[in-house]
Design a protein around this motif. Structure first.
Motif, mmCIF file in Angstrom:
data_model
loop_
_atom_site.group_PDB
_atom_site.id
_atom_site.type_symbol
_atom_site.label_atom_id
_atom_site.label_comp_id
_atom_site.label_asym_id
_atom_site.label_seq_id
_atom_site.Cartn_x
_atom_site.Cartn_y
_atom_site.Cartn_z
ATOM 1 N N VAL A 16 0.848 -1.206 0.000
ATOM 2 C CA VAL A 16 0.000 0.000 0.000
ATOM 3 C C VAL A 16 0.874 1.243 0.000
ATOM 4 C CG1 VAL A 16 -1.686 1.326 1.328
ATOM 5 C CG2 VAL A 16 -1.941 -1.164 1.109
ATOM 6 N N ALA A 17 1.915 1.256 0.838
ATOM 7 C CA ALA A 17 2.796 2.423 0.912
ATOM 8 C C ALA A 17 3.436 2.723 -0.442
ATOM 9 C CB ALA A 17 3.874 2.196 1.971
ATOM 10 N N SER A 37 7.197 19.235 10.378
ATOM 11 C CA SER A 37 7.747 20.373 9.632
ATOM 12 C C SER A 37 7.091 21.694 10.022
ATOM 13 C CB SER A 37 7.561 20.145 8.131
ATOM 14 O OG SER A 37 6.173 20.110 7.793
ATOM 15 N N GLY A 38 5.940 21.605 10.702
ATOM 16 C CA GLY A 38 5.212 22.820 11.058
ATOM 17 C C GLY A 38 4.545 23.482 9.876
ATOM 18 N N THR A 39 4.227 22.685 8.851
ATOM 19 C CA THR A 39 3.654 23.243 7.631
ATOM 20 C C THR A 39 2.305 22.600 7.330
ATOM 21 O OG1 THR A 39 4.818 21.599 6.288
ATOM 22 C CG2 THR A 39 5.931 23.707 6.664
ATOM 23 N N LEU A 40 1.613 23.224 6.377
ATOM 24 C CA LEU A 40 0.372 22.678 5.845
ATOM 25 C C LEU A 40 0.642 22.188 4.431
ATOM 26 C CD1 LEU A 40 -2.109 25.513 6.948
ATOM 27 C CD2 LEU A 40 -1.543 23.411 8.174
ATOM 28 N N GLU A 41 0.130 20.999 4.089
ATOM 29 C CA GLU A 41 0.386 20.473 2.757
ATOM 30 C C GLU A 41 -0.816 19.681 2.250
ATOM 31 O OE1 GLU A 41 3.200 16.709 3.695
ATOM 32 O OE2 GLU A 41 3.917 18.611 4.548
ATOM 33 N N ARG A 42 -1.120 19.844 0.988
ATOM 34 C CA ARG A 42 -2.201 19.089 0.364
ATOM 35 C C ARG A 42 -1.726 17.673 0.091
ATOM 36 N NH1 ARG A 42 -6.189 21.976 -2.333
ATOM 37 N NH2 ARG A 42 -7.031 19.911 -2.825
ATOM 38 N N ALA A 43 -2.435 16.676 0.597
ATOM 39 C CA ALA A 43 -2.004 15.289 0.389
ATOM 40 C C ALA A 43 -3.121 14.338 0.785
ATOM 41 C CB ALA A 43 -0.755 14.984 1.216
ATOM 42 N N ASP A 44 -3.104 13.158 0.185
ATOM 43 C CA ASP A 44 -3.957 12.064 0.629
ATOM 44 C C ASP A 44 -3.240 11.321 1.749
ATOM 45 O OD1 ASP A 44 -5.579 12.778 -1.513
ATOM 46 O OD2 ASP A 44 -4.763 11.206 -2.829
ATOM 47 N N VAL A 45 -4.025 10.690 2.614
ATOM 48 C CA VAL A 45 -3.462 9.867 3.689
ATOM 49 C C VAL A 45 -3.977 8.445 3.509
ATOM 50 C CG1 VAL A 45 -3.265 9.518 6.178
ATOM 51 C CG2 VAL A 45 -3.396 11.843 5.262
ATOM 52 N N ALA A 46 -3.045 7.494 3.324
ATOM 53 C CA ALA A 46 -3.412 6.090 3.165
ATOM 54 C C ALA A 46 -3.316 5.387 4.508
ATOM 55 C CB ALA A 46 -2.479 5.421 2.158
ATOM 56 N N ASN A 49 -4.185 -1.538 7.886
ATOM 57 C CA ASN A 49 -3.904 -2.314 9.100
ATOM 58 C C ASN A 49 -3.760 -1.426 10.332
ATOM 59 O OD1 ASN A 49 -3.960 -4.854 7.844
ATOM 60 N ND2 ASN A 49 -1.809 -4.702 7.226
ATOM 61 N N GLY A 50 -4.576 -0.377 10.390
ATOM 62 C CA GLY A 50 -4.616 0.475 11.572
ATOM 63 C C GLY A 50 -3.534 1.526 11.662
ATOM 64 N N ARG A 51 -2.676 1.599 10.622
ATOM 65 C CA ARG A 51 -1.585 2.574 10.663
ATOM 66 C C ARG A 51 -1.561 3.401 9.383
ATOM 67 N NH1 ARG A 51 1.953 2.308 14.724
ATOM 68 N NH2 ARG A 51 1.693 0.552 16.150
ATOM 69 N N VAL A 52 -0.857 4.526 9.475
ATOM 70 C CA VAL A 52 -0.678 5.362 8.299
ATOM 71 C C VAL A 52 0.347 4.689 7.404
ATOM 72 C CG1 VAL A 52 0.057 7.608 7.428
ATOM 73 C CG2 VAL A 52 -1.270 7.468 9.550
ATOM 74 N N ALA A 53 -0.076 4.324 6.199
ATOM 75 C CA ALA A 53 0.839 3.651 5.261
ATOM 76 C C ALA A 53 1.609 4.652 4.413
ATOM 77 C CB ALA A 53 0.061 2.689 4.367
ATOM 78 N N GLY A 54 0.984 5.785 4.093
ATOM 79 C CA GLY A 54 1.691 6.739 3.258
ATOM 80 C C GLY A 54 0.979 8.076 3.169
ATOM 81 N N ALA A 323 1.946 10.368 9.874
ATOM 82 C CA ALA A 323 3.189 10.044 9.164
ATOM 83 C C ALA A 323 3.276 8.538 8.999
ATOM 84 C CB ALA A 323 4.400 10.578 9.946
ATOM 85 N N PRO A 324 4.022 8.053 8.002
ATOM 86 C CA PRO A 324 4.124 6.621 7.752
ATOM 87 C C PRO A 324 4.567 5.849 8.991
ATOM 88 C CG PRO A 324 5.053 7.833 5.915
ATOM 89 C CD PRO A 324 4.766 8.841 6.987
ATOM 90 N N GLY A 325 3.827 4.788 9.301
ATOM 91 C CA GLY A 325 4.144 3.930 10.430
ATOM 92 C C GLY A 325 3.457 4.316 11.714
ATOM 93 N N PHE A 326 2.909 5.526 11.782
ATOM 94 C CA PHE A 326 2.218 5.966 12.996
ATOM 95 C C PHE A 326 0.809 5.386 13.037
ATOM 96 C CE2 PHE A 326 5.761 8.662 13.314
ATOM 97 C CZ PHE A 326 5.743 9.349 14.521
ATOM 98 N N ALA A 327 0.297 5.229 14.265
ATOM 99 C CA ALA A 327 -1.090 4.783 14.422
ATOM 100 C C ALA A 327 -2.016 5.739 13.686
ATOM 101 C CB ALA A 327 -1.459 4.731 15.909
ATOM 102 N N ALA A 328 -3.020 5.181 13.044
ATOM 103 C CA ALA A 328 -3.945 6.008 12.266
ATOM 104 C C ALA A 328 -5.008 6.587 13.190
ATOM 105 C CB ALA A 328 -4.573 5.192 11.149
#
Length: 575
Positions: A16-17, A37-46, A49-54, A323-328
């Motif tokens: 998935v990542a 980073s302290g920033t705002l960014e346009r992005a999808d969050v995948a 399995n209960g975690r952020v993949a990407g 962020a990748p690997g963190f709990a969703a």
């Protein structure tokens, strides 16, 4: 091993990542609040399995369109006493999750003062399987001091039985700061036993060399700052400053001025105590984030203070960021001014949408926690105070603070007995021991409550949670205390022989079995009765509960008498 389920799950998430497979869930088209980073960014969050993949461009088997909205980590409450919400853990979760709280670090100090190790077990058991993680620090001061009677002791050997268990993070606020500074062996033994864990501090107004000594012993945080210079000194000496905004202590407007982009990562937003009507009306951690932004703080810094900052302090390496690997644990909010929560995702599962929980929560069982008020017959004559002088030490309530003042006041008396003087705003105060049926009552005087008649009583009386009662006449004081005994704990207002209103708190005399809405309704009726008695404090029972707390300056009352907190000793009522 090729059939290892952990490896198989990891391979699925990696696919998935990489974008080779769709995610379980994709939050698309939102603006991510990046707390690193302290920033705002346009992005999808995948999410898989209960975690952020990407983070980037992703598709999912289930997709949520977050266009025009913001995606941020779930809020983390870094310091709260669940018991002070008057709600059992399932009901607190029911109220807090819709406001975006996904993790709560609690100090079960209150119930442990009543039930000891059994109280910690009760909180662990009653908080399992909820859509919000309840994590615990072990109470360090039960009893808080030698100048009061608690329902139990929680010694080092008791603490070590819990150390290392899931959801136990470390040592809760070390309130006996004079004992630490003075090198008391039994206090230092507790700090030493948890030197490899997080250790919270509690040091109101401590400064200079005494603060140096306290920090040298290992305390890592403080939530008791009330003054800007106090917080600045503690921050400069390495403490994490928890900026508190709760029902009684409201320090945010003062302390948020401390926060800058260069030091913000050493600060957190916490509530400490919050009553159900405020949780329902204003919110939980989201309310404090909102207030910080209104006070001029950059929204991204405010989000960091309620997410990654407490996560890093409490060594929760799996949460606090998207962020990748963190709990969703994710929130979708409409804007970064008021932070209205649209969707709450916990461990990859949508648990709340637009304020509606997506699952049923268990009811609270009473068990052993339902038999904790042990008081014999209480009659009006028990509240008489012999006039041993013309001038007495009087506790002065400071609204919005758990600090109290001390003043010397000429008292009224008749036939050798002290009289309440409501015209001068001085009324009687008593603390009735309720754990051991000893019959012991500490007696004093208090100003600042504004009572003109009747009495108020509460079995929520920090830290030992005996029954605290303030009143203009002895009959009403006895009536209010008897009402609490009959309820098995709670809050009461009385006029002479009549009980005006109550809030039953049968769980250890601290928490209700009812819903937050029911408790809020009971409290509203109680406050209406209190207004009839003349008290105009915004939250009189929260103020009353802290009049028995002998670790917060300046003058307090326990069942053993008046305590001069600065001298850390019992003092006479009369000079």
């Amino acid at each position: 091993m090729p059939d290892d389920p952990k490896i198989k799950k990891l391979q699925e998430s990696l696919a998935v990542a990489r974008g080779d497979e769709p995610a379980d869930l994709a939050v698309r088209n939102g603006t991510l609040v990046n707390v690193f980073s302290g920033t705002l960014e346009r992005a999808d969050v995948a999410v898989h399995n209960g975690r952020v993949a990407g983070i980037g461009a992703y598709s999912g088997r289930i997709e949520i369109d977050a266009a025009g909205k913001f995606v941020l980590p779930g809020f983390i409450e870094g310091h709260m006493h669940i018991e002070s919400s008057m709600l059992a853990p399932p009901e607190l979760a029911r109220v807090a999750v819709p406001h975006g709280t996904t993790t709560l670090v609690a100090d079960p100090h209150e119930i442990t003062n009543v039930l000891g190790a059994e109280g910690v077990e009760y909180m662990l058991e009653s908080s399992r399987g909820l859509p919000m993680d309840f994590l615990f620090m072990l109470p360090s001061c039960v009893p808080a001091t030698h100048m009061e009677t608690a329902g139990a002791e929680f010694r080092v050997e008791d603490m070590l039985r819990f150390k290392g268990r899931p959801r136990i993070l470390g040592l809760a606020e070390m309130m006996n700061f004079p004992g630490v500074v003075g090198g008391m062996e039994e206090v230092l033994e507790k700090l030493a036993a948890f030197e490899d864990c997080v250790r919270d501090g509690h040091a109101p107004l401590l400064s200079g060399r005494n603060l140096n000594a306290y920090l040298f012993a290992g305390a890592g945080s403080d939530h008791e700052c009330t003054q800007l210079e106090e917080a600045r000194e503690k921050l400069s000496k390495g403490m994490r400053v928890m900026i508190r905004q709760g029902t009684q202590a409201r320090d945010l407007a003062t302390l948020v001025k401390l926060v800058t982009p260069s030091n913000s990562r050493r600060t957190m937003l916490v509530t400490d105590d919050r009553h159900p009507h405020e949780l329902m009306e204003w919110g939980h951690v989201d309310h404090n984030v909102r207030l910080a932004v209104r006070e001029g703080l950059d929204p991204v810094l405010a989000v960091q203070m309620a997410t990654i900052n407490p996560a890093e302090y409490f060594r929760l390496r799996d949460r606090g960021a998207v962020a990748p690997g963190f709990a969703a644990d994710l929130l979708i909010v409409d804007d970064l001014r008021e932070f209205p929560v649209d969707t709450v995702i916990k461990n990859g599962e949508v648990v709340c949408t637009r304020g509606r929980l997506q699952r049923d929560l268990p009811k609270t069982e009473l068990g052993r926690a339902g038999d904790t008020v042990h008081v014999g017959e209480v009659t009006a004559d028990r509240f008489g105070i012999e006039a041993k002088g013309a001038t007495a030490r009087v506790i002065r309530v400071i609204e919005g603070r758990i600090l109290t003042g001390m003043e010397r006041v000429a008292v009224k008396s008749k036939n050798g007995d002290v009289l309440a003087d409501p015209e001068s705003d001085v009324v009687k105060l008593a603390v009735v021991e309720r754990h051991r049926k000893s019959g012991r009552i500490g007696k004093g005087l208090v100003s600042g409550l504004g009572l003109k008649s009747g009495a108020l009583a509460s079995s929520v009386a920090h830290d030992s949670h005996n029954i605290v009662v303030a009143g203009v006449d002895d009959r009403a004081m006895a009536t209010a205390v008897r009402a609490i005994r009959e309820m098995g704990g709670g809050l009461a207002a009385a006029s002479e022989d009549r009980v005006l209103a109550t809030v039953p708190l049968p769980v250890a005399g601290l928490m209700s079995l009812e819903s937050a809405a029911a408790v809020a309704k009971q409290r509203a009726s109680l406050i209406q009765a209190v207004r009839v008695l003349g008290c105009a404090l915004e939250d009189p029972f929260m103020a009353l509960s802290f009049l028995a707390l002998p670790v917060i300056p300046e003058l307090k009352l326990t069942d053993r008498g008046l305590v001069d907190v600065n001298a850390f000793s019992v003092v006479p009522l009369f000079d």
